[in-house]
Scaffold this motif. Sequence first.
Motif, PDB file in Angstrom:
ATOM      1  N   GLY A  59       0.803  -1.229   0.000  1.00  0.00           N
ATOM      2  CA  GLY A  59       0.000   0.000   0.000  1.00  0.00           C
ATOM      3  C   GLY A  59       0.831   1.272   0.000  1.00  0.00           C
ATOM      4  O   GLY A  59       0.539   2.229  -0.717  1.00  0.00           O
ATOM      5  N   ARG A  60       1.916   1.258   0.788  1.00  0.00           N
ATOM      6  CA  ARG A  60       2.726   2.475   0.917  1.00  0.00           C
ATOM      7  C   ARG A  60       3.465   2.824  -0.369  1.00  0.00           C
ATOM      8  O   ARG A  60       3.834   3.980  -0.597  1.00  0.00           O
ATOM      9  N   SER A  61       3.695   1.815  -1.196  1.00  0.00           N
ATOM     10  CA  SER A  61       4.504   2.056  -2.410  1.00  0.00           C
ATOM     11  C   SER A  61       3.690   2.577  -3.586  1.00  0.00           C
ATOM     12  O   SER A  61       4.250   2.868  -4.642  1.00  0.00           O
ATOM     13  N   GLY A  62       2.370   2.679  -3.431  1.00  0.00           N
ATOM     14  CA  GLY A  62       1.570   3.217  -4.528  1.00  0.00           C
ATOM     15  C   GLY A  62       0.359   2.346  -4.804  1.00  0.00           C
ATOM     16  O   GLY A  62       0.394   1.131  -4.587  1.00  0.00           O
ATOM     17  N   THR A  63      -0.719   3.007  -5.243  1.00  0.00           N
ATOM     18  CA  THR A  63      -1.977   2.310  -5.572  1.00  0.00           C
ATOM     19  C   THR A  63      -2.538   2.972  -6.832  1.00  0.00           C
ATOM     20  O   THR A  63      -2.043   4.034  -7.248  1.00  0.00           O
ATOM     21  N   PRO A  64      -3.582   2.391  -7.430  1.00  0.00           N
ATOM     22  CA  PRO A  64      -4.189   3.080  -8.573  1.00  0.00           C
ATOM     23  C   PRO A  64      -4.668   4.492  -8.213  1.00  0.00           C
ATOM     24  O   PRO A  64      -4.673   5.386  -9.062  1.00  0.00           O
ATOM     25  N   THR A  65      -5.038   4.725  -6.963  1.00  0.00           N
ATOM     26  CA  THR A  65      -5.523   6.055  -6.564  1.00  0.00           C
ATOM     27  C   THR A  65      -4.362   7.051  -6.512  1.00  0.00           C
ATOM     28  O   THR A  65      -4.461   8.169  -7.049  1.00  0.00           O
ATOM     29  N   THR A  66      -3.250   6.639  -5.884  1.00  0.00           N
ATOM     30  CA  THR A  66      -2.117   7.575  -5.810  1.00  0.00           C
ATOM     31  C   THR A  66      -1.517   7.778  -7.204  1.00  0.00           C
ATOM     32  O   THR A  66      -1.116   8.889  -7.555  1.00  0.00           O
ATOM     33  N   ALA A  85       2.935  13.603  -0.306  1.00  0.00           N
ATOM     34  CA  ALA A  85       3.289  13.663   1.120  1.00  0.00           C
ATOM     35  C   ALA A  85       2.025  13.965   1.925  1.00  0.00           C
ATOM     36  O   ALA A  85       1.075  14.532   1.392  1.00  0.00           O
ATOM     37  N   PRO A  86       2.034  13.598   3.210  1.00  0.00           N
ATOM     38  CA  PRO A  86       0.812  13.768   4.005  1.00  0.00           C
ATOM     39  C   PRO A  86       0.376  15.216   4.213  1.00  0.00           C
ATOM     40  O   PRO A  86      -0.790  15.467   4.515  1.00  0.00           O
ATOM     41  N   THR A  87       1.301  16.167   4.089  1.00  0.00           N
ATOM     42  CA  THR A  87       0.948  17.592   4.204  1.00  0.00           C
ATOM     43  C   THR A  87       1.858  18.386   3.253  1.00  0.00           C
ATOM     44  O   THR A  87       2.885  17.867   2.782  1.00  0.00           O
ATOM     45  N   GLY A  88       1.509  19.642   3.047  1.00  0.00           N
ATOM     46  CA  GLY A  88       2.392  20.503   2.266  1.00  0.00           C
ATOM     47  C   GLY A  88       3.735  20.664   2.954  1.00  0.00           C
ATOM     48  O   GLY A  88       4.793  20.668   2.318  1.00  0.00           O
ATOM     49  N   LEU A  89       3.687  20.788   4.292  1.00  0.00           N
ATOM     50  CA  LEU A  89       4.948  20.934   5.027  1.00  0.00           C
ATOM     51  C   LEU A  89       5.829  19.692   4.851  1.00  0.00           C
ATOM     52  O   LEU A  89       7.041  19.809   4.643  1.00  0.00           O
ATOM     53  N   ALA A  90       5.212  18.514   4.913  1.00  0.00           N
ATOM     54  CA  ALA A  90       5.986  17.274   4.740  1.00  0.00           C
ATOM     55  C   ALA A  90       6.616  17.226   3.341  1.00  0.00           C
ATOM     56  O   ALA A  90       7.718  16.679   3.169  1.00  0.00           O
ATOM     57  N   ALA A  91       5.936  17.806   2.342  1.00  0.00           N
ATOM     58  CA  ALA A  91       6.515  17.849   0.993  1.00  0.00           C
ATOM     59  C   ALA A  91       7.762  18.738   0.988  1.00  0.00           C
ATOM     60  O   ALA A  91       8.787  18.402   0.378  1.00  0.00           O
ATOM     61  N   CYS A  92       7.693  19.877   1.688  1.00  0.00           N
ATOM     62  CA  CYS A  92       8.858  20.782   1.762  1.00  0.00           C
ATOM     63  C   CYS A  92      10.016  20.101   2.489  1.00  0.00           C
ATOM     64  O   CYS A  92      11.173  20.175   2.062  1.00  0.00           O
ATOM     65  N   THR A  93       9.705  19.434   3.600  1.00  0.00           N
ATOM     66  CA  THR A  93      10.788  18.890   4.424  1.00  0.00           C
ATOM     67  C   THR A  93      11.427  17.668   3.774  1.00  0.00           C
ATOM     68  O   THR A  93      12.642  17.500   3.829  1.00  0.00           O
ATOM     69  N   VAL A  94      10.630  16.831   3.119  1.00  0.00           N
ATOM     70  CA  VAL A  94      11.220  15.645   2.489  1.00  0.00           C
ATOM     71  C   VAL A  94      12.110  16.073   1.314  1.00  0.00           C
ATOM     72  O   VAL A  94      13.172  15.481   1.074  1.00  0.00           O
ATOM     73  N   ALA A  95      11.690  17.128   0.619  1.00  0.00           N
ATOM     74  CA  ALA A  95      12.503  17.614  -0.512  1.00  0.00           C
ATOM     75  C   ALA A  95      13.829  18.171  -0.002  1.00  0.00           C
ATOM     76  O   ALA A  95      14.907  17.848  -0.526  1.00  0.00           O
ATOM     77  N   LEU A  96      13.751  18.989   1.053  1.00  0.00           N
ATOM     78  CA  LEU A  96      14.986  19.565   1.604  1.00  0.00           C
ATOM     79  C   LEU A  96      15.923  18.472   2.132  1.00  0.00           C
ATOM     80  O   LEU A  96      17.118  18.451   1.819  1.00  0.00           O
ATOM     81  N   TRP A 240      11.378   7.470   5.346  1.00  0.00           N
ATOM     82  CA  TRP A 240      10.581   8.088   6.406  1.00  0.00           C
ATOM     83  C   TRP A 240       9.207   7.430   6.540  1.00  0.00           C
ATOM     84  O   TRP A 240       8.433   7.788   7.417  1.00  0.00           O
ATOM     85  N   GLY A 241       8.888   6.543   5.609  1.00  0.00           N
ATOM     86  CA  GLY A 241       7.608   5.824   5.699  1.00  0.00           C
ATOM     87  C   GLY A 241       6.399   6.702   5.487  1.00  0.00           C
ATOM     88  O   GLY A 241       5.367   6.519   6.132  1.00  0.00           O
ATOM     89  N   GLU A 242       6.511   7.656   4.571  1.00  0.00           N
ATOM     90  CA  GLU A 242       5.396   8.582   4.373  1.00  0.00           C
ATOM     91  C   GLU A 242       4.288   7.946   3.542  1.00  0.00           C
ATOM     92  O   GLU A 242       4.548   7.126   2.664  1.00  0.00           O
ATOM     93  N   ASN A 243       3.078   8.361   3.809  1.00  0.00           N
ATOM     94  CA  ASN A 243       1.933   7.841   3.067  1.00  0.00           C
ATOM     95  C   ASN A 243       0.782   8.827   3.210  1.00  0.00           C
ATOM     96  O   ASN A 243       0.742   9.594   4.168  1.00  0.00           O
TER      97      ASN A 243
END
Length: 390
Positions: A59-66, A85-96, A240-243
């Motif tokens: 599930g964490r690696s991708g689904t037809p929905t994601t 990413a679970p939030t906009g902030l998480a998108a910023c932090t994972v990229a950095l 980081w196990g994001e989903n």
Amino acid sequence: MDDETAHRPKRRVATTLTHAGRDPSAFHGFINPPVVHASTVLYPNVKGTRTRTQRYTYGRSGTPTTDALCDVMNELEGSEKTVLAPTGLAACTVALASAVNAGDRVLITDNVYHPTRSFADGFLRRFGVEVVYFDPLDHAAFDRELEKGAAAAFFEAPGSLTFEVADIPYLNARAKAAGATTMIDNTWATPLYFRPLEHGVDLSIHAATKYIAGHSDLLLGTVSGNGEAIAKVRKTWDDWGENVGPDDVYATLRGTRTLHVRMPHFERNARLVAEWLDADPRVGKVLYPALPGAPGHALWKRDFDGASGLFAITFKGRTEDEIMKMVDSLELFGIGASWGGFESLATMPVVNKFRSAKAWPDDEPLVRLNIGLEDPADLIEDLDRAMAHL
Ligand SMILES: Cc1ncc(COP(=O)(O)O)c(C=O)c1O
């Protein structure tokens, strides 16, 4: 782009938003992809669990929905891959985090969304990354910092409190020449109005929470890019196990179907309100880059295809308390710090709490307005009535 779409002429954005991320033939003819709630995916045999060659593995690696939402974002951004990413902030932090190692330097725009700054000041510094903030309008200072080395540069334009428009093509070209991975929080413009990858930026980041999902009812972030830069984001994201839960992914996908209908409406409403404010003698500055004469207007006109509905104003010779009273008396504008939804909001950010390279003038308290989809005449009447308190 896969083999099936490689031959196709490039579609216009409205068509992309209507058709991307959909494959009815794969789902018994249903127009929309299913909302797949999943952890476990079954394999035909044990060998399959070792080779992991099937399309979906966990599930964490991708689904037809994601996949559907990632396809839409890739088409909009011109990217090879998108990470959710679970939030906009998480998108910023994972990229950095993906772009730096201990001992590296990272240059971050001083007008960055302040929780992103907090991540850099705390997490990145704790792991031995040198964090430097730069005034996005001071090219000479930026160049001087680049000379000292930079593994990554983080931009945001316009700033979501003070609305300076950085010259992204210039800053990006300089940072790339210095060997940095570059990334931008592109939430204000959405990919409809600014496409960072076309300017050579490595990663385009969105708080899809705002305009992309568009209904103030969920949190979600995206990072889109190509090659090594996005591969590193994906690896950090995996580690980081994001989903993101499938219901929020689906609701965001649903939001994308009307993004091109909503955005021009936000711009039209915001322009009408901004023009009215600009003509009012009680108002000091209107910080809306789409307004002729506003700070950053020339760069906005050169690089952007449109404007969203978020901007700020200052008032002439009024105390913070007087302005606060005015904001508190607004009836149609909710007092709220978010933006990009269908409803109008007002807030008074304390800008200098989150600045270090260049302070905002203390005598210019800001009111930030998120202009929603109400009738702009009603919004103007509400502002006019509340401004009688000034
Ligand atoms: C410019 C900007 N980037 C990122 C974020 C973070 O988004 P989220 O609230 O989904 O974490 C926000 C939220 O306000 C924002 O304004």
